[in-house]
Design a protein around this motif. Structure first.
Motif, PDB file in Angstrom:
ATOM      1  N   ALA A   1      19.129  87.549  25.383  1.00 20.11           N
ATOM      2  CA  ALA A   1      18.312  88.039  26.501  1.00 20.11           C
ATOM      3  C   ALA A   1      18.693  87.338  27.794  1.00 20.11           C
ATOM      4  CB  ALA A   1      16.834  87.821  26.197  1.00 20.11           C
ATOM      5  N   GLU A   2      18.864  86.026  27.718  1.00 16.82           N
ATOM      6  CA  GLU A   2      19.219  85.262  28.914  1.00 16.82           C
ATOM      7  C   GLU A   2      20.564  85.722  29.473  1.00 16.82           C
ATOM      8  OE1 GLU A   2      19.736  80.613  30.416  1.00 16.82           O
ATOM      9  OE2 GLU A   2      19.469  81.070  28.289  1.00 16.82           O
ATOM     10  N   MET A   3      21.531  85.932  28.597  1.00 18.29           N
ATOM     11  CA  MET A   3      22.857  86.357  29.037  1.00 18.29           C
ATOM     12  C   MET A   3      22.801  87.737  29.690  1.00 18.29           C
ATOM     13  SD  MET A   3      25.316  85.092  25.898  1.00 18.29           S
ATOM     14  CE  MET A   3      26.726  85.915  26.626  1.00 18.29           C
ATOM     15  N   ILE A   4      22.106  88.658  29.053  1.00 19.53           N
ATOM     16  CA  ILE A   4      22.035  90.024  29.595  1.00 19.53           C
ATOM     17  C   ILE A   4      21.332  90.032  30.955  1.00 19.53           C
ATOM     18  CG2 ILE A   4      21.057  92.329  29.264  1.00 19.53           C
ATOM     19  CD1 ILE A   4      21.367  91.925  26.254  1.00 19.53           C
ATOM     20  N   LEU A   5      20.198  89.333  31.051  1.00 20.11           N
ATOM     21  CA  LEU A   5      19.432  89.336  32.299  1.00 20.11           C
ATOM     22  C   LEU A   5      20.177  88.623  33.419  1.00 20.11           C
ATOM     23  CD1 LEU A   5      15.877  88.754  30.808  1.00 20.11           C
ATOM     24  CD2 LEU A   5      16.686  90.818  31.975  1.00 20.11           C
ATOM     25  N   ASN A   6      20.900  87.559  33.091  1.00 23.55           N
ATOM     26  CA  ASN A   6      21.712  86.879  34.115  1.00 23.55           C
ATOM     27  C   ASN A   6      22.808  87.806  34.645  1.00 23.55           C
ATOM     28  OD1 ASN A   6      20.248  84.523  33.980  1.00 23.55           O
ATOM     29  ND2 ASN A   6      21.673  83.468  32.622  1.00 23.55           N
ATOM     30  N   GLU A   7      23.450  88.537  33.733  1.00 29.62           N
ATOM     31  CA  GLU A   7      24.503  89.461  34.149  1.00 29.62           C
ATOM     32  C   GLU A   7      23.929  90.646  34.926  1.00 29.62           C
ATOM     33  OE1 GLU A   7      27.768  89.114  34.027  1.00 29.62           O
ATOM     34  OE2 GLU A   7      27.395  87.107  33.259  1.00 29.62           O
ATOM     35  N   LEU A   8      22.733  91.095  34.526  1.00 30.46           N
ATOM     36  CA  LEU A   8      22.058  92.170  35.263  1.00 30.46           C
ATOM     37  C   LEU A   8      21.795  91.745  36.704  1.00 30.46           C
ATOM     38  CD1 LEU A   8      19.419  93.666  32.792  1.00 30.46           C
ATOM     39  CD2 LEU A   8      21.216  94.923  33.990  1.00 30.46           C
ATOM     40  N   TYR A   9      21.276  90.533  36.847  1.00 33.99           N
ATOM     41  CA  TYR A   9      20.958  90.008  38.177  1.00 33.99           C
ATOM     42  C   TYR A   9      22.224  89.928  39.034  1.00 33.99           C
ATOM     43  CZ  TYR A   9      18.665  87.143  41.716  1.00 33.99           C
ATOM     44  OH  TYR A   9      18.144  86.675  42.902  1.00 33.99           O
TER      45      TYR A   9
ATOM     46  N   ALA B   1      25.812  99.837  32.138  1.00 33.45           N
ATOM     47  CA  ALA B   1      26.217  99.375  30.806  1.00 33.45           C
ATOM     48  C   ALA B   1      25.283  98.273  30.297  1.00 33.45           C
ATOM     49  CB  ALA B   1      27.657  98.878  30.851  1.00 33.45           C
ATOM     50  N   LEU B   2      24.940  97.340  31.170  1.00 37.51           N
ATOM     51  CA  LEU B   2      24.059  96.230  30.777  1.00 37.51           C
ATOM     52  C   LEU B   2      22.657  96.723  30.446  1.00 37.51           C
ATOM     53  CD1 LEU B   2      25.233  93.631  33.416  1.00 37.51           C
ATOM     54  CD2 LEU B   2      25.413  93.342  30.936  1.00 37.51           C
ATOM     55  N   LEU B   3      22.183  97.723  31.188  1.00 38.25           N
ATOM     56  CA  LEU B   3      20.848  98.266  30.911  1.00 38.25           C
ATOM     57  C   LEU B   3      20.800  98.946  29.550  1.00 38.25           C
ATOM     58  CD1 LEU B   3      19.799  99.664  34.394  1.00 38.25           C
ATOM     59  CD2 LEU B   3      18.727  97.786  33.137  1.00 38.25           C
ATOM     60  N   CYS B   4      21.884  99.587  29.163  1.00 37.02           N
ATOM     61  CA  CYS B   4      21.948 100.187  27.817  1.00 37.02           C
ATOM     62  C   CYS B   4      21.798  99.098  26.760  1.00 37.02           C
ATOM     63  CB  CYS B   4      23.271 100.932  27.631  1.00 37.02           C
ATOM     64  SG  CYS B   4      23.411 102.456  28.589  1.00 37.02           S
ATOM     65  N   GLY B   5      22.503  97.977  26.985  1.00 38.72           N
ATOM     66  CA  GLY B   5      22.397  96.864  26.041  1.00 38.72           C
ATOM     67  C   GLY B   5      21.009  96.259  26.036  1.00 38.72           C
ATOM     68  N   TYR B   6      20.400  96.158  27.214  1.00 42.30           N
ATOM     69  CA  TYR B   6      19.069  95.550  27.277  1.00 42.30           C
ATOM     70  C   TYR B   6      18.021  96.459  26.650  1.00 42.30           C
ATOM     71  CZ  TYR B   6      15.243  92.694  28.937  1.00 42.30           C
ATOM     72  OH  TYR B   6      14.124  91.883  28.991  1.00 42.30           O
ATOM     73  N   LEU B   7      18.199  97.766  26.812  1.00 44.74           N
ATOM     74  CA  LEU B   7      17.273  98.705  26.175  1.00 44.74           C
ATOM     75  C   LEU B   7      17.318  98.547  24.664  1.00 44.74           C
ATOM     76  CD1 LEU B   7      15.315 101.103  26.334  1.00 44.74           C
ATOM     77  CD2 LEU B   7      17.306 102.623  26.341  1.00 44.74           C
TER      78      LEU B   7
ATOM     79  N   ASN C   1       9.857  98.096  31.917  1.00 44.99           N
ATOM     80  CA  ASN C   1       9.862  99.532  32.220  1.00 44.99           C
ATOM     81  C   ASN C   1      10.150  99.772  33.700  1.00 44.99           C
ATOM     82  OD1 ASN C   1       9.220 100.122  29.558  1.00 44.99           O
ATOM     83  ND2 ASN C   1       7.017 100.160  29.945  1.00 44.99           N
ATOM     84  N   GLU C   2       9.628  98.889  34.556  1.00 46.00           N
ATOM     85  CA  GLU C   2       9.853  99.017  35.994  1.00 46.00           C
ATOM     86  C   GLU C   2      11.325  98.803  36.336  1.00 46.00           C
ATOM     87  OE1 GLU C   2       8.617  99.455  40.107  1.00 46.00           O
ATOM     88  OE2 GLU C   2       7.988 100.169  38.130  1.00 46.00           O
ATOM     89  N   ILE C   3      12.009  97.936  35.599  1.00 44.72           N
ATOM     90  CA  ILE C   3      13.442  97.720  35.822  1.00 44.72           C
ATOM     91  C   ILE C   3      14.214  99.023  35.616  1.00 44.72           C
ATOM     92  CG2 ILE C   3      15.514  96.630  34.852  1.00 44.72           C
ATOM     93  CD1 ILE C   3      13.802  94.141  34.362  1.00 44.72           C
ATOM     94  N   PHE C   4      13.912  99.715  34.537  1.00 44.89           N
ATOM     95  CA  PHE C   4      14.618 100.969  34.255  1.00 44.89           C
ATOM     96  C   PHE C   4      14.245 102.056  35.263  1.00 44.89           C
ATOM     97  CE2 PHE C   4      14.801  98.770  30.165  1.00 44.89           C
ATOM     98  CZ  PHE C   4      16.145  98.925  29.860  1.00 44.89           C
ATOM     99  N   ARG C   5      13.004 102.048  35.711  1.00 45.41           N
ATOM    100  CA  ARG C   5      12.582 103.044  36.707  1.00 45.41           C
ATOM    101  C   ARG C   5      13.324 102.846  38.032  1.00 45.41           C
ATOM    102  NH1 ARG C   5       9.751 103.973  41.009  1.00 45.41           N
ATOM    103  NH2 ARG C   5       9.211 101.782  41.314  1.00 45.41           N
ATOM    104  N   LEU C   6      13.378 101.599  38.494  1.00 45.11           N
ATOM    105  CA  LEU C   6      14.063 101.300  39.747  1.00 45.11           C
ATOM    106  C   LEU C   6      15.559 101.587  39.652  1.00 45.11           C
ATOM    107  CD1 LEU C   6      12.256  97.960  40.697  1.00 45.11           C
ATOM    108  CD2 LEU C   6      12.114 100.144  41.937  1.00 45.11           C
ATOM    109  N   ALA C   7      16.146 101.228  38.514  1.00 49.81           N
ATOM    110  CA  ALA C   7      17.577 101.469  38.327  1.00 49.81           C
ATOM    111  C   ALA C   7      17.876 102.969  38.340  1.00 49.81           C
ATOM    112  CB  ALA C   7      18.053 100.848  37.020  1.00 49.81           C
ATOM    113  N   GLY C   8      16.934 103.762  37.822  1.00 52.50           N
ATOM    114  CA  GLY C   8      17.128 105.201  37.796  1.00 52.50           C
ATOM    115  C   GLY C   8      17.109 105.830  39.183  1.00 52.50           C
ATOM    116  N   GLU C   9      16.552 105.130  40.163  1.00 52.53           N
ATOM    117  CA  GLU C   9      16.505 105.648  41.541  1.00 52.53           C
ATOM    118  C   GLU C   9      17.774 105.355  42.328  1.00 52.53           C
ATOM    119  OE1 GLU C   9      13.028 104.027  43.343  1.00 52.53           O
ATOM    120  OE2 GLU C   9      11.649 105.292  42.236  1.00 52.53           O
ATOM    121  N   LEU C  10      18.639 104.499  41.774  1.00 52.56           N
ATOM    122  CA  LEU C  10      19.854 104.118  42.512  1.00 52.56           C
ATOM    123  C   LEU C  10      20.949 105.191  42.386  1.00 52.56           C
ATOM    124  CD1 LEU C  10      19.988 100.356  41.512  1.00 52.56           C
ATOM    125  CD2 LEU C  10      19.433 101.297  43.774  1.00 52.56           C
TER     126      LEU C  10
END
Length: 247
Positions: free
Chosen positions: A197-205, A218-224, A238-247
């Motif tokens: 989790a730490e690795m994925i979230l750090n890379e997401l950031y 790609a990272l969001l697929c892994g985090y899901l 859930n808010e992370i995926f919602r915001l990402a979907g608006e980009l």
């Protein structure tokens, strides 16, 4: 009457853009900054000839006390309850006049904005949620009507506005990912899951900071997949995926 030069027109367009920027920041911004942004919006109107003329026209003869009685409704007989409902007029010019007068009341202190929110836009007992509802139902249509009055300006500033909106979404997404790191770190996860989790979230950031949408996807697929396996999804994730979907 003195003839307006091209420089005057460009300067006024910049002043109008400050108004639209203030509206956008009210809509996408935080409740804690609302008082400041309302003041900035009203100052943008006061310093722009076109906007000052527009609001002088729509408020001329507008019966604000009667409008408050008509569009700020108290539930129950005699207003015995603490929450009511707010509506906007049907006419576009009256929407502009009504919202402008409301904002002027908030700015002057004649009406307490915090009390207004919880009284007429109550949502989960939260100022943040109530403010989001107010911004969407009141400020957004107010901004859009003014923008419709100046279609050429909207076309000229569309690329800059799009960039600003994208920047705001990226900033919010970064904030959500930071909150998610704190949330997940506090969970009772196994060692391997915690590290993953730490690795994925750090890379997401980092991907958000670079604006690297391909890696972000790609990272969001892994985090899901991680959230599904560990069953630790929450409102913030859930808010992370919602915001990402608006980009």
């Amino acid at each position: 009457m003195p003839k307006r030069t091209g420089t005057d027109m460009e300067d006024n367009q910049g002043k109008m853009q400050r108004f639209f920027t203030a509206c956008d920041e009210l809509i996408t911004g935080k409740f804690i900054l609302a008082d400041t942004k309302i003041g900035e919006l009203l100052r943008a109107i006061a310093t722009c000839d076109e906007l000052r003329g527009l609001f002088a026209a729509v408020t001329a003869g507008f019966d604000y006390p009667a409008a408050k009685k008509a569009y700020l409704k108290e539930p129950g007989q005699g207003g015995r309850y603490t929450r009511g409902e707010a509506y906007l007029p049907a006419e576009r010019s009256e929407i502009l006049a009504f919202v402008f007068c409301l904002l002027a009341d908030f700015d002057s202190g004649a009406m307490k904005f915090n009390d207004f929110l919880l009284r007429y836009f109550y949502e989960d007992g939260s100022y943040t949620a109530s403010y989001a509802l107010f911004a969407d139902r009141v400020i957004r249509p107010f901004r859009d009507i003014v923008r419709d009055c100046y279609p050429d300006l909207g076309k000229q500033n569309a690329p800059a506005l799009k960039r600003k909106q994208e920047e705001n979404r990226l900033e919010k997404l970064s904030e959500c990912i930071s909150l998610e790191r704190t949330r997940v770190a506090a969970l009772s996860l196994g060692k391997e899951d915690a590290i993953a989790a730490e690795m994925i979230l750090n890379e997401l950031y980092a991907a958000v900071g670079r604006g690297d949408y391909s890696e972000l996807k790609a990272l969001l697929c892994g985090y899901l997949y991680f959230l599904q396996v560990t069953d630790c999804s929450a409102e913030n994730s859930n808010e992370i995926f919602r915001l990402a979907g608006e980009l």
